[in-house]
Design an enzyme around this catalytic site. Structure first.
Site, PDB file in Angstrom:
ATOM      1  CG  ASP A 286      15.662  23.054  48.698  1.00 33.40           C
ATOM      2  OD1 ASP A 286      14.635  23.109  49.403  1.00 33.40           O
ATOM      3  OD2 ASP A 286      16.801  22.881  49.177  1.00 33.40           O
TER       4      ASP A 286
ATOM      5  CD  GLU B  43       8.811  25.432  51.120  1.00 34.61           C
ATOM      6  OE1 GLU B  43       9.163  24.272  51.346  1.00 34.61           O
ATOM      7  OE2 GLU B  43       9.568  26.291  50.628  1.00 34.61           O
TER       8      GLU B  43
ATOM      9  CG  ASP C 265      15.438  22.574  55.613  1.00 29.34           C
ATOM     10  OD1 ASP C 265      15.737  21.589  54.915  1.00 29.34           O
ATOM     11  OD2 ASP C 265      15.472  23.733  55.189  1.00 29.34           O
TER      12      ASP C 265
END
Length: 944
Positions: free
Chosen positions: A548, A551, A625
């Site tokens: 997760d 980025e 998300d």
């Protein structure tokens, strides 16, 4: 080496007016420079007969920096020739001709028949602008090509603005929670461009959006100077707190923000901006609204934005205004803020008409470096991309089943109880996911379970495997709290990004804790990261990795420049130079680590970001998300299609949407009805994505928590879950095609019907494999929808068997329980038995539905499901071939074998025709039954 090249060119200048060096795999050209930024060196490197690398620089040598996405440097391709005439040097392969203009170095690409595929822009093509970025002297680089008006562009990763065809649009390529960046685009002209640069990149207009008062003259009630800003103490825009005139709206970041009126945080619930915009020039002006919370925007009394976003993840809305000098346009924005962010910026008309161009720009680079890939179709183009960046390993078969997840399971007992309930209700399931925060509150990065909530995680995994036949994926972040042992291990080696620690930035957990991320650009850091998660997690038996926040999203809502400072410097260079590749390097750490630790257990990785080449690390990606709204559901379709067209085949979305509007948390009866229908429609769509995954915040997302068993929402989700498992022979065969034939499972219509110009902009339909046309329903209470049936084929309604001619738009039925599905004539679809998990029992019998009208074929692929023995050739295929001319089905001789292979099996055959429509019915007797032992069988189908 550089001195040798310079001496060589000096010799050539004496011998020839136009110097170039011939190498075994291409040519290097040298051009005279007048200015510092003029083109000096140009390399044309032949990779294959359909793949060419073009490198250009104003410097005296090419960069020696190693590519992160192209690991191979010597391709040993020698089947090419050169020709020179007065104006051009031509390079010819069996599939391409590349022409290089001797005067200016402009490159053009032609197919073998001489048709122009792509050429650099006639006036300005290669632009090198001297720049200093993060203290490093470099260039901004831009490559511009001409593009005919009927050309369409796709790929570039996954983006959330509902755009399918990027022609005439602008795409800002930098990693964001709900954006995945892959610098690979494909054209409707059947070529692709792989852009080998890792910094912030732009497709289309390269300019940054400006404050609105720099682009427009702003008016309030006819008075120039700004817009009227009204601040209200209620969410109904009734009770006015204060009013002021504002010349811009820029409340977008934590660190860079225009001030609000005094008392804003304590008193203001909503804001309204209103007034008029006036322009000085004719043309198309662009607006970009960036917002969280509830936001509406009207232009000339037309509602163009009606949005909700969670406060910690704002997103953009774009709108173009075509206007004339002196013309005013009304604007109104209403914002219910709840503590979030908002900003409105604009761009004046561009001097370049990007609707007629293909432009790629990057912030940092000493050279322009791209690969041109040509194919007869987009599958061949994507195959070329994978030749360059890496093939796709086989995913474990269980990954093709249903994944259940929520944010988050909080205890060991809770997680086990959910799986137990699935099995009790006989809801097919393969994978349960343990999301974040299974550790003690102040121990993020320790990778250790909180023993109070997870007393025996190893036993939990074993129970899932042995008792419930369920796999488990574990969430692992690259994040470490100050003071943890793992933080200290990284810090002593200099493998952490320290600015977040230095500024004392706290996160959102409990009282807030200071943390940072590790640097995966260091080989030693990657090995340490794997050793930590191997010791703490993989050794317990976990099956897969959820990587997760890759980025990396170290701190949300920072300004771009501050974010760059937080995520670097890297071991290889500045964060600006390597901006988009964190996820690639982090995936590399886990893939290579697991393959060394357990060489014969298939790696499975799920990431929130992606970059070119990531597919070779067994990494799939989800769309981040996204919000639980119909708007977001609709946007997932073009996002997933463009991601798949970017060369990485495994993609998924949070079924139901991750972030939930407050009205759904404690819903009225009306809101509950909408919530159930939204989840049902999303689930129907998700059943035909490459990966089938339910996830989100509260309310809980298990189908039995969404609706009672007798509710149509529950019944529909159960139906499509069971259908997914019935289709497992079809789906797993598609995964075999991905690995062995560079196939793409989730297919934009341009892939199979590129000859039909009607499909170029279709963003809400797609093929799932070669046979199934999927048409998701994305509007609340819609019970029918328009469906375009591509030309060249007839189409069967999957639910009724009714035949329709192609090349037409129909109104298809879409009852609550079903989405419209059509089957392409000339299809063979294998269905397996009803199962509760992917490897519950062998796929026997297999029922083959033959959709007649054209010739058809399908290859059934099987192997051992979870290991890498297929790399040694241990797998089998059975080819089915239907001939329309004589109505025969041939089941070819089995090819290959593997341990545990089913040697004798039954094929049940049902043929479907215009005259003999058939619904999918597994209880009905088949038309034929074949006992198959691996030898060739021919069946004459009765078509009466």
């Amino acid at each position: 080496m550089n001195k040798i090249i310079c001496l060589f060119f000096t010799f050539l200048l004496i011998q020839s007016i136009f110097p170039y060096e011939k190498q075994k795999d291409g040519l290097i050209f040298q051009f005279k420079k007048t200015n510092e930024t003029d083109l000096h060196l140009l390399k044309v490197q032949l990779i294959a007969d359909n793949i060419v690398r073009i490198v250009s620089t104003p410097l005296n040598s090419f960069s020696n920096q190693k590519s992160l996405i192209i690991e191979k440097s010597d391709w040993n391709f020698s089947k090419w020739e050169e020709k020179e005439n007065d104006n051009f040097v031509e390079i010819l392969t069996s599939k391409l001709t590349i022409k290089i203009n001797k005067e200016n170095g402009k490159v053009s690409f032609f197919d073998k028949t001489g048709n122009l595929l792509l050429n650099e822009h006639a006036n300005v093509s290669k632009i090198f602008t001297p720049a200093e970025v993060m203290g490093e002297k470099t260039f901004h680089i831009q490559q511009i090509f001409d593009s005919p008006e009927d050309e369409a562009f796709y790929g570039l990763g996954a983006h959330q603005n509902g755009v399918m065809n990027y022609k005439g649009h602008d795409v800002d390529l930098w990693q964001y929670n709900i954006v995945d960046v892959i610098p690979f685009l494909v054209s409707s002209k059947n070529y692709g461009i792989l852009w080998d640069n890792y910094s912030r990149t732009k497709f289309g207009d390269i300019r940054d959006y400006q404050s609105i008062n720099k682009v427009f003259t702003l008016y309030d009630a006819g008075n120039p100077g700004g817009l009227k800003a009204e601040y209200f103490t209620d969410e109904n825009f009734k009770n006015l707190y204060t009013t002021q005139i504002e010349s811009k709206i820029e409340h977008e970041h934590i660190d860079v923000n225009d001030p609000y009126p005094t008392g804003f945080n304590e008193n203001v619930k909503a804001v309204r901006w209103s007034g008029e915009l006036e322009t000085n020039d004719s043309g198309v002006y662009k607006l970009r609204l960036y917002c969280s919370g509830y936001t509406k925007m009207w232009i000339d009394d037309s509602l163009i934005v009606d949005s909700w976003r969670q406060n910690w993840l704002p997103w953009t809305h774009f709108y173009n205004i075509e206007t004339k000098p002196g013309q005013r346009h009304k604007i109104k924005i209403e914002w219910i803020h709840s503590g979030g962010y908002i900003g409105l910026r604009a761009l004046s008309p561009s001097e370049l008409d990007y609707k007629k161009l293909l432009s790629l720009y990057s912030d940092v680079g000493e050279q322009i470096d791209y690969y041109f890939i040509y194919g007869q179709n987009l599958d061949e183009v994507i195959s070329g991309y994978r030749k360059l960046t890496g093939k796709v390993p086989m995913m474990p078969k269980w990954a093709m089943g249903l994944w259940q997840c929520r944010e988050r399971y909080k205890t060991q007992d809770e997680l086990i109880s959910i799986v137990k309930e699935f099995r009790k209700r006989k809801i097919p399931l393969d994978n349960i996911v343990q999301d974040w925060f299974y550790w003690k509150e102040d121990q993020w990065g320790s990778h250790e379970f909180d023993k109070d909530r997870y007393p025996d995680p190893e036993r939990m995994v074993k129970e899932l495997h042995e008792k419930y036949h369920t796999r488990i994926m574990i969430s692992v972040w690259p994040k470490f709290y100050v003071g943890t042992k793992h933080f200290d291990e990284f810090k002593k080696n200099g493998w952490l990004y320290m600015r977040n620690v230095e500024v004392g930035q706290k996160d959102w957990v409990g009282p807030g804790y200071v943390s940072t991320f590790y640097d995966p650009y260091s080989e030693g850091a990657r090995k340490l990261y794997w050793n930590q998660i191997n010791k703490k997690l993989f050794s317990l038996g976990f099956d897969a990795w959820w990587l997760d926040s890759t980025e990396p999203d170290l701190q949300s809502n920072l300004s771009f420049n501050e974010w760059l400072l937080r995520i670097g410097p890297t071991a290889l260079g500045t964060s600006a130079r390597y901006l988009n590749t964190y996820s690639l390097m982090n995936s590399k750490a886990v893939y290579e680590g697991q393959r060394k630790t357990k060489p014969n257990q298939r790696v499975f990785i799920l990431t929130r970001s992606a970059f070119a080449g990531q597919q070779k690390y067994s990494a799939a990606t989800w769309s981040g998300d996204v919000a639980a709204r119909w708007f977001d559901l609709k946007n997932q379709i073009p996002a997933g299609l463009n991601f798949s067209l970017s060369g990485i085949p495994y993609w998924t979305t949070d079924i139901g949407g991750f972030a939930v509007e407050p009205r759904f948390e404690n819903p009225t009866e009306k809101d509950l009805d909408e919530w159930r229908e939204l989840n049902t429609r999303w689930f129907q769509f998700g059943a035909f994505c490459p990966l089938f995954r339910v996830h989100g915040q509260y309310p809980y997302r298990e189908m039995f928590n969404i609706a009672p068993e007798n509710h149509p929402a529950y019944q529909s989700m159960l139906k499509y879950d069971k259908l997914r498992y019935r289709l497992m022979p079809y789906i797993y065969s598609l995964t075999g095609m991905v690995t062995h034939k560079d196939y793409t499972i989730m297919r934009a219509l341009i892939m199979d019907f590129g000859y039909d110009k009607n499909v170029l902009n279709i963003s809400d339909q797609f093929m799932f494999g070669p046979s199934l046309l999927i048409n998701p329903v994305t509007e609340y209470k819609a019970r029918q929808r328009k469906v375009y049936l591509p030309a060249g084929y007839g189409w069967y309604d999957f639910h009724t068997g009714k035949f329709f001619d192609g090349g037409q738009t129909i109104i298809a039925n879409a009852p609550y329980e079903d989405l419209p599905i059509f089957v392409k004539e000339g299809s063979i679809i294998p269905f397996g038995p009803e199962i509760q998990y992917s490897d519950e029992k062998p796929a026997n019998p297999i029922r083959l539905y033959i959709y007649t009208g054209k010739d058809a074929s399908f290859t059934l692929y099987e192997d051992e499901n979870i290991n890498y023995n297929y790399e040694k050739g241990l797998y089998s295929t059975i080819e089915f071939i239907y001939k329309e001319s004589d109505k025969t089905l041939t089941i070819e001789k089995r090819s290959g074998s593997f341990p545990g292979m089913l040697k004798n099996r039954i094929f049940e055959i049902v043929y479907v025709s215009k005259e003999k429509p058939e619904i999918i019915d597994f209880q009905k007797d088949p038309d034929f039954k074949v006992n198959y032992n691996g030898k060739k069988v021919i069946i004459k189908l009765n078509n009466n």
